[in-house]
Write a protein that holds these residues in place. Sequence first.
Motif, short mmCIF file in Angstrom:
data_model
loop_
_atom_site.label_atom_id
_atom_site.label_comp_id
_atom_site.label_asym_id
_atom_site.label_seq_id
_atom_site.Cartn_x
_atom_site.Cartn_y
_atom_site.Cartn_z
N UNK A 190 44.47 46.37 35.61
CA UNK A 190 45.95 45.53 35.54
C UNK A 190 45.55 44.11 34.92
N UNK A 191 46.52 43.87 34.08
CA UNK A 191 46.65 42.65 33.67
C UNK A 191 48.07 42.03 33.93
N UNK A 192 48.12 40.92 34.69
CA UNK A 192 49.44 40.60 35.19
C UNK A 192 49.78 39.00 35.18
N UNK A 193 50.76 38.78 34.26
CA UNK A 193 51.20 37.47 33.89
C UNK A 193 52.17 37.39 35.06
N UNK A 194 51.91 36.36 35.81
CA UNK A 194 52.73 36.09 36.86
C UNK A 194 52.80 34.68 37.51
N UNK A 195 53.91 34.29 38.12
CA UNK A 195 53.99 33.03 38.82
C UNK A 195 53.85 33.09 40.27
N UNK A 196 53.42 34.24 40.63
CA UNK A 196 53.44 34.46 42.19
C UNK A 196 51.89 34.36 42.61
N UNK A 197 51.85 33.05 43.20
CA UNK A 197 50.32 32.59 43.49
C UNK A 197 49.83 33.48 44.79
N UNK A 198 50.84 33.77 45.60
CA UNK A 198 50.01 34.75 46.81
C UNK A 198 49.52 36.12 45.97
N UNK A 199 50.17 36.59 45.10
CA UNK A 199 49.72 37.78 44.55
C UNK A 199 48.40 37.44 43.82
N UNK A 200 48.56 36.44 42.84
CA UNK A 200 47.05 36.07 42.42
C UNK A 200 46.21 35.75 43.22
N UNK A 216 45.77 36.81 46.38
CA UNK A 216 45.28 37.98 47.54
C UNK A 216 44.99 39.06 46.51
N UNK A 217 45.55 39.82 45.62
CA UNK A 217 45.57 40.96 45.12
C UNK A 217 44.66 40.98 43.61
N UNK A 218 44.48 39.94 43.09
CA UNK A 218 43.81 39.47 41.95
C UNK A 218 42.21 39.65 42.30
N UNK A 219 41.46 40.28 41.12
CA UNK A 219 40.19 40.21 41.28
C UNK A 219 39.63 38.85 40.47
N UNK A 220 40.37 38.57 39.59
CA UNK A 220 40.08 37.35 38.54
C UNK A 220 41.35 36.63 38.28
N UNK A 221 41.15 35.40 37.84
CA UNK A 221 42.38 34.68 37.50
C UNK A 221 41.98 33.92 36.32
N UNK A 222 42.86 34.01 35.23
CA UNK A 222 42.68 33.12 34.24
C UNK A 222 43.89 32.11 34.08
N UNK A 223 43.69 30.81 33.55
CA UNK A 223 44.63 30.09 33.44
C UNK A 223 44.68 29.82 32.02
#
Lengths: 249, 214
Positions: free
Chosen positions: A198-208, A210-217
């Motif tokens: 999944x590639x998820x554009x989001x403003x949900x910090x909790x999701x990023x 807890x659920x993400x394996x990687x974060x890009x900014x």
Amino acid sequence: MANTMLELTNIHKSFGDNQVLRGIDLVVDKGEVLAVLGPSGSGKSTMLRCINHLETIDKGDIHIKGQALVEGGVYVNEKRQREVLAATGMVFQQFNLFPHMTVLENLIEAPIYVKGVARDEAIKTAENLLAKVGLSEVRDRYPARLSGGQQQRVAIARALAMKPDILLFDEPTSALDPELTGEVLKTMRELAAEHMTMVVVTHEMAFAREAASRVIFMAGGVIVEENEPKAFFNNPKEERTKAFLRNML
Amino acid sequence: MEKLLDMTALICQGAVVTLEIFVITLLLSLPIGGLAALGRLSKFKPLSLLMEFYVWIMRGTPLMLQLLFVYFALPMVGIRLPDIAAALLAFVLNYAAYFAEIFRAGLQAIPRGQFEAAHVLGLPHWHTMKRIVFPQVLRIVLPPISNETINLIKDTSLIYILAMNDLLRVARTIVQREFDMTPFVIAGIFYLVMTAVLTWAFKKLEAYYGKYDA
Ligand SMILES: Nc1ncnc2c1ncn2[C@@H]1O[C@H](COP(=O)(O)OP(=O)(O)O)[C@@H](O)[C@H]1O
Ligand SMILES: [Mg+2]
């Protein structure tokens, strides 16, 4: 390499004089859940929309499962694009369900007409997916009769009905009332737990977190920082990332 | 009483001419209007401009003038059409232009997101138009189409000036011959019945195609 789902190489994209993407390089492996963060206008949606050719890039390469969609800014022919893009699915901020079709009809349209799946089989798959997102009871309703959260879960099921290898989400909870975001995020967390790419554009910090394996900014059309969630949130390196996180938390 | 029946029978013959013009005009102008709307929205500029020009002329001049033009001016340049064909040509060209505008507005009212959702599901363009876009356009255009259709029933009375024996002209002929206003009343009732039937039919259609509204 065999595990690479998506590869963006030096993507450039302008709207008129507005350079929106200024050299994006990104590799997403199978099973990864990539959260894309960044201020509004930084090019997050545009990047996502370039991946499935809702926007046409000016320069760069896109490979999906190792197959070229565009190389050196030149797209493969339309038939080939269809084949390559069949591996992708997308969930929009505004759901974009087909309002004149029932939930079930929304789910079976593309499997039947694009993939040639038999109707019975498409219905069976659709019913399973609706059960999975907890919406079996709305099978025969029209989208206008559903809450925003239900519509978005139907949209996720519709995307899944095409059995994509990679799912793109563009702010899937931003159009929802706060009390409805939870049910959509729960569905997404379940997908993540099943190792859906999944590639998820989001403003949900909790999701990023807890659920993400990687974060890009992203900021100003480039990827400023990238890390695994814990390090990203606890120990951001770039000034712009720090400023953004201070505003969000 | 017998006189009344005779009158009604004559007027019925006129009503057949009226209905003929109405039905044929509708059957031809709807698809032509649809094609004109697609042409108007086409990315091929010359076609789009041509359709814009056509709609501009047809909506910017009276239908009466267009009827007279087809009927009297075309023969002067050697184009001779049977009466009914001349009337139909004018009606179809005129109504297709109005329908084209209605369809254009309907097509433009479909959100981009619908096309994008279809694209990301891999639906081909024509399939998207046929299964996703047109059914939603139909829902949007039914009320204005209903209005225009009811106008058409009444506009058919314009062929009166072309000396064709439609409902209104037959009625007037009897009125002049008999010095009796009854035929006008009967004609009025005919028009009312036709518009009432149309109104009812469109209501049914709108309910059917609007069933997905919240
Ligand atoms: N279709 C378009 N036409 C012109 N400009 C666009 C279009 N789409 C996006 N932009 C511009 O591109 C920039 C980035 O937009 P976007 O990718 O939507 O950012 P984000 O999703 O990060 O908020 C913005 O300045 C926006 O105005
Ligand atoms: Mg955006």
